[in-house]
Design a protein around this motif. Sequence first.
Motif, PDB file in Angstrom:
ATOM      1  N   ALA A  51      72.032  47.714  78.399  1.00  0.00           N
ATOM      2  CA  ALA A  51      72.177  49.051  77.824  1.00  0.00           C
ATOM      3  C   ALA A  51      72.156  49.056  76.293  1.00  0.00           C
ATOM      4  CB  ALA A  51      73.454  49.704  78.344  1.00  0.00           C
ATOM      5  N   PRO A  52      72.795  48.090  75.607  1.00  0.00           N
ATOM      6  CA  PRO A  52      72.755  48.121  74.133  1.00  0.00           C
ATOM      7  C   PRO A  52      71.342  48.049  73.561  1.00  0.00           C
ATOM      8  CG  PRO A  52      74.509  46.678  74.893  1.00  0.00           C
ATOM      9  CD  PRO A  52      73.699  47.035  76.105  1.00  0.00           C
ATOM     10  N   ALA A  53      70.391  47.517  74.328  1.00  0.00           N
ATOM     11  CA  ALA A  53      69.019  47.390  73.833  1.00  0.00           C
ATOM     12  C   ALA A  53      68.316  48.740  73.727  1.00  0.00           C
ATOM     13  CB  ALA A  53      68.217  46.457  74.742  1.00  0.00           C
ATOM     14  N   LEU A  54      68.900  49.792  74.327  1.00  0.00           N
ATOM     15  CA  LEU A  54      68.314  51.131  74.237  1.00  0.00           C
ATOM     16  C   LEU A  54      68.673  51.831  72.929  1.00  0.00           C
ATOM     17  CD1 LEU A  54      68.994  52.537  77.829  1.00  0.00           C
ATOM     18  CD2 LEU A  54      66.873  51.558  76.954  1.00  0.00           C
ATOM     19  N   ASP A  55      69.539  51.238  72.149  1.00  0.00           N
ATOM     20  CA  ASP A  55      70.026  51.879  70.931  1.00  0.00           C
ATOM     21  C   ASP A  55      68.874  52.307  70.024  1.00  0.00           C
ATOM     22  OD1 ASP A  55      72.125  52.723  69.189  1.00  0.00           O
ATOM     23  OD2 ASP A  55      71.662  50.997  67.920  1.00  0.00           O
ATOM     24  N   THR A  56      68.933  53.537  69.539  1.00  0.00           N
ATOM     25  CA  THR A  56      67.999  54.217  68.619  1.00  0.00           C
ATOM     26  C   THR A  56      66.734  54.730  69.299  1.00  0.00           C
ATOM     27  OG1 THR A  56      66.752  52.283  67.813  1.00  0.00           O
ATOM     28  CG2 THR A  56      68.822  52.809  66.677  1.00  0.00           C
ATOM     29  N   LEU A  57      66.500  54.431  70.577  1.00  0.00           N
ATOM     30  CA  LEU A  57      65.397  55.103  71.268  1.00  0.00           C
ATOM     31  C   LEU A  57      65.733  56.588  71.369  1.00  0.00           C
ATOM     32  CD1 LEU A  57      64.398  52.727  74.222  1.00  0.00           C
ATOM     33  CD2 LEU A  57      63.110  53.192  72.134  1.00  0.00           C
ATOM     34  N   ALA A  58      64.743  57.453  71.116  1.00  0.00           N
ATOM     35  CA  ALA A  58      65.026  58.884  71.011  1.00  0.00           C
ATOM     36  C   ALA A  58      64.133  59.704  71.926  1.00  0.00           C
ATOM     37  CB  ALA A  58      64.834  59.342  69.562  1.00  0.00           C
ATOM     38  N   GLU A  59      64.620  60.879  72.299  1.00  0.00           N
ATOM     39  CA  GLU A  59      63.809  61.824  73.062  1.00  0.00           C
ATOM     40  C   GLU A  59      62.560  62.184  72.265  1.00  0.00           C
ATOM     41  OE1 GLU A  59      66.002  65.226  74.270  1.00  0.00           O
ATOM     42  OE2 GLU A  59      67.587  64.075  75.255  1.00  0.00           O
ATOM     43  N   GLY A  60      61.434  62.253  72.963  1.00  0.00           N
ATOM     44  CA  GLY A  60      60.164  62.557  72.319  1.00  0.00           C
ATOM     45  C   GLY A  60      59.406  61.330  71.854  1.00  0.00           C
ATOM     46  N   GLN A  61      60.069  60.184  71.817  1.00  0.00           N
ATOM     47  CA  GLN A  61      59.425  58.961  71.340  1.00  0.00           C
ATOM     48  C   GLN A  61      58.497  58.392  72.402  1.00  0.00           C
ATOM     49  OE1 GLN A  61      62.243  56.033  69.999  1.00  0.00           O
ATOM     50  NE2 GLN A  61      60.706  54.445  69.683  1.00  0.00           N
ATOM     51  N   GLU A  62      57.371  57.831  71.954  1.00  0.00           N
ATOM     52  CA  GLU A  62      56.455  57.143  72.858  1.00  0.00           C
ATOM     53  C   GLU A  62      56.831  55.669  72.937  1.00  0.00           C
ATOM     54  OE1 GLU A  62      52.117  58.688  73.410  1.00  0.00           O
ATOM     55  OE2 GLU A  62      52.509  58.485  71.272  1.00  0.00           O
ATOM     56  N   ILE A  63      56.822  55.153  74.149  1.00  0.00           N
ATOM     57  CA  ILE A  63      57.166  53.754  74.369  1.00  0.00           C
ATOM     58  C   ILE A  63      56.174  53.128  75.344  1.00  0.00           C
ATOM     59  CG2 ILE A  63      59.637  54.005  73.895  1.00  0.00           C
ATOM     60  CD1 ILE A  63      60.093  54.213  76.926  1.00  0.00           C
ATOM     61  N   ILE A  64      56.131  51.801  75.348  1.00  0.00           N
ATOM     62  CA  ILE A  64      55.370  51.048  76.335  1.00  0.00           C
ATOM     63  C   ILE A  64      56.369  50.430  77.306  1.00  0.00           C
ATOM     64  CG2 ILE A  64      53.724  49.198  76.765  1.00  0.00           C
ATOM     65  CD1 ILE A  64      52.522  51.411  75.134  1.00  0.00           C
TER      66      ILE A  64
END
Length: 369
Positions: A51-64
Motif C-alpha cells: 500500500a505505501p507504494a501507491l503514495d502520490t498516485l492521483a485521480e486522473g493520472q495515467e499509469i501502466i
Amino acid sequence: MPYSLLISIAMDMHLTAIGRVRSSIGSRAESPKMEHEGAPDAWIDIDPAFAPALDTLAEGQEIIVFTWLHLSDRGYLQVHPRGDVTRPKKGVFNTRSPDRPNPIGMHRVRILARKAHQALHVYPLEALDGTPVIDIKPVARRSGSSQEQDFVDWGPSIPWEQATAMRDLLARSVASGLLAGVHGNASIRHGHTVIMTCRGTAKGRLAPGDLTALDLESGKRLSPGRPSSEAPMHLALYDAFESVGAVLHTHPPHVLALELTVGQDGFLNLPLFEAPVWRDSICFVPELQPGSEAMAQAVAEAATQAAARQGACRAAILSRHGMVVWGETLSEAVNTTETIEALARIQLLAKDSPFSQYSASWPNTPFSA
C-alpha cells in the motif's frame, strides 16, 4: 488466488503479485483483445503490504499496469494474429497475444478513483477478474511535450479530437461561469454517434471515463458510463435539425435570474440593437421535469416551431431550469450561450441602476427596435 502468490521464473528471478484485478470480465472469451475495443473499468485491489507504494498516485493520472496473464499457454512461440487462422502465423514477440513464454500484460489506463491505500479504480482494463498485478508505473511524458500532444484514450467509440475539444470548451464554460460543479451537460454529433458527458462529471476537468457514446438513432449506449439524464433532449434536437452538430445545456446565472424576474415577455427586452436579434433566436419551454421525455419533446417542438416562425432558433429557455443551446459545433453553442448570458446580465444591471432611463419602464414597456 492469494496476494502472496510467488511466480518462479528462474532460480534467480521471482515476481511477487502486488495485487489483483477485480473486473466484470470472467473469461478469455469475454475479454476484448485490446483495451480500446470495449474494455470496461475495473478495480485493482492492492496487497496491504504494498500500500505505501501507491503514495502520490492521483485521480486522473495515467499509469501502466503490468499483469501476469495466469491463464495463458506459455508453450506458444508463434500464433495467428488475433486468433484469425486465415492470417499467417507470426512470432509471439511481434504480437499482443497473451499466449507467450512469459505472459506479462501491459495496460495503459487512467485512475478514475482511489480507495485510500487499498484499491485503484481504473479505465479501460481488459484483464480478467482475478488476474495478478505485478507492477504499476506512471506514464512517462516526453520532455517538452504537453498533455494535448500525448494520446489519451477516452474510451471505445469516443474520438480523441472530439473528446479533447469538448474537454477544453467545457473548461472554458466553467471558467466563464456558465457551468458549475457537476451541473449541465453537453454532446457532439459524430457520424451516427453522439458523444455525451456522463452523469455527475465535473465539467471543468473532464477525463477518460467522463464521456460516453450513444447510437444516434436508437440511443443505445456504445461505451461505458451513464449518459446525462438529459440525453433524450439532446437526441430529440439532433432528430429535429440535421444541421445540429452539438448541444450544450447550462445553468447561466444571469439568464436564470432574468427568466425568474421578468418571464418570457420581458426577456432581453432591451434598447440595444443586438437584443431583438438574439431574442428572436430563442424559444421558451414551460416548466417540466428535467430529463423527461416530455421535456425532450417540448424542446424539440418549441425549437422547430420557432425556427419555422422566425427563420432560425438557436436556444431554448427552460423555465426554472436553465438554457439549452445548439449549433453546428460545440464552439458555436458555447459562443451563443456566452452572448445570451452577457445580454441577460446587461438587462439585470440596467434594471438595478438608479441612473438608467430604462429602469423607469421596467419591465412592462416593450422596446421597439
